[in-house]
Structure formats: structure tokens, C-alpha cells
Design an enzyme around this catalytic site. Sequence first.
Site, PDB file in Angstrom:
ATOM      1  CG  ASN A  62       6.376   1.178 -17.300  1.00 19.32           C
ATOM      2  OD1 ASN A  62       5.715   0.349 -17.914  1.00 19.32           O
ATOM      3  ND2 ASN A  62       7.063   0.858 -16.214  1.00 19.32           N
ATOM      4  CE  LYS A  63       6.673  -3.409 -19.599  1.00 19.42           C
ATOM      5  NZ  LYS A  63       6.004  -3.008 -18.357  1.00 19.42           N
TER       6      LYS A  63
END
Length: 369
Positions: free
Chosen positions: A184-185
Site C-alpha cells: 500500500n506504499k
Amino acid sequence: MGSYRIPLDAPNIGELEKEYVLRALESSYVSAAGPLVAEFEERFAAYVGAKYAVATASGTAALHLALRLLGIGPGDEVIVPALTFIATVNPVVYVGATPVVVDVDPQTWNIDPAEVEKAITSRTRAIIPVHLYGNPADMGRLMDIACRHGLFVIEDAAEALGATYKGQHVGTFGDIGIFSFNGNKVITTGGGGMLVTNDSILAKRARLLVNQGRALGSFEYEHVEIGYNYRLTNIQAALGLAQLERLNGFLAKKRNFAAVYRKMLGEVSGISWQEELPGAESSWWLFAIQVDPGKFRLDRDTLAAKLQKAGIQVRPLFLPLPRQPAYESLQFKPCPVAELLHARGLCLPSATFLTKEDILNVCQVLLDR
């Protein structure tokens, strides 16, 4: 992404990533031995402006390595912010040191330099500032404090790739910086992280420790110190190289989305968000708001339920460290600013594959009272 029509965040994977991964597969280098890892490290270091970058299995692994490299262990204290993901503090405990939790600034939501100064003792060895949700911490004041007290600085830039403070990339101010490439970065390798430093000795030892302490270039399986299996794989590096090529586009989207949120919510009573320091530019990894129920007429949980019912994924801010059951025995001191932010804070969709219309839709649902 589950059943949400507008997810909070998720990987943005396209044809370029497929090309790079196929290149890795066809080379037969799929594990930790492979040329793409070194290429990824070199390109990443060049992007952030660090002399050296060492790829790791995760951002947590990078932070653990950083503490080992700086010789921090039992009897030492490390100052960390109250409002952060628990991975910031776990490695401090891994090395046997004592985490000292301090409150955050109500405007930036990052570690408060004044609270850091008050928490320093004769046992303090390091400060770990976190650039929360991509917003740069006050590195000017923090580096000044560290210099005056002879402390190490390890920057937790896990959420802040691309963010800058006075023109310099976060993660490059302290002795060591760490980044995360979780799914999710800002960019992802499916998992993985990076340690950056300008110190050649630290970088050389980091390369040793990520590979089980095996002597570099040794023909024998000779291990000169106890290390870890913290290596990034060639396939992950391939994915990272493709994502790095697309990074500027990802950052532009996140910043555009943040601008839309700020424009749409700017005149709404009871809604506020992180403030950027003068000279700071957030990556806006996640756009998070603070909801004052007395002014907005809905509390955070009611608003969250409303958005989720409309198919919009939201998430509360991180649970402050003094509230974490895993650290109950350490009896961290209360941090009222972090507590209030958590009680009122909500992260809104910021995925780079979303459209401006998606963000406007989130605002419309949020404002429809």
C-alpha cells in the site's frame, strides 16, 4: 480492494511492471542473487540523493538493521513518536533498548521537537522521527537537538518516499533513513524496504547483515557475525525498478488528490488535516482528516460508517503507542495530542489508480449531511 468501490490505497501495477518481472524470470535470477537488486539500490539512492542504499526484506527489517548498525542495545533509550505504526517501535525492543514515547505536534501530527528535548536523559542514544502519512517532520529542529545532545537520528520515511524538506528528500537528513515498499506504499515491491545512508562503513556492514553476516565476496560460507535473512529478491527488485520509473506520476496524483480534498473541505467547519511545515512538501501517501464532532455534527465513527456504507474505504489513524496492548507493561506516559488526533482522525482514499471524480465523490458523500 475487497468490496469497496473506492479503496483507501492499493498497488498500481501495469504493463511496465510485467515487463520488468518477466525480465527477471527469464534471467533465471528469482531469489536474492541477481543483478536487479543492485540496480534498484543504485537508482533509489540516486533518486533520494543518498550515497548508499541497501535493499531489505521490509521497512521493519531496515529499521532493525539501522539500530544494529548504530550499536543501540540494552540500557539505551530511543525516542519515538506516540502516533505511528507499531513497526516504528518494535525494532527498538528487538535490540533490547527502551522506547521512550513522546507526544506529537497538533498541526503536523509528527513528533514534537519540544517533547523530544524534554525526554532526553543520560541514556538517550537516538531519535526516530516518523514522516507520518508522508508529511515531513521538523528535521531542522530535530537535527539541531540531536547535534547538541550527541544523538543518532534514524528517519522512518516508510510512508514518505518523494516527500521533501527544504528541497532535500526525507530519509537523508539523519545517520540512516528507512523506506517501505509494502503493497500500500507510494511504490511497492510486494513487500520490502530500503536503508539509506551517506556513511560507507554503515552501508558495507548493512550489506553483511542482510545476508546472514556472510563475508562479502567470500568463496566459503564464512559468516563473520550474526546476521539476518533480510535480503530483497531479484523479482521484487524488478517490480521496484518499474515502480520507481512511475514514481513521479504517482506523487503528482497523490498531491492532486490532496489539493482536491483541501479545496472541497477547506470551508467545512470541524474538518482539518495535517499541515505542512514551511519548506516541506508532503508525498500525501494518505490524506487524513480530523473531525471535530462539536462543529461538524458527526463524530469520526459515525462518519466512517457512513462512508463505508457508500462503498468508500476509510481507516482510523494509528492507535497511539501508549494504548497498544503489546506495550502495556512499559507504561508509556499519556500523550494527549496523539490521543485526540486518533479519536478524531480518519484516512481517506488516496490510491493512485483512482480518478479526480472518485475523490470528488468521497467529498460529496462526506459533506452530504
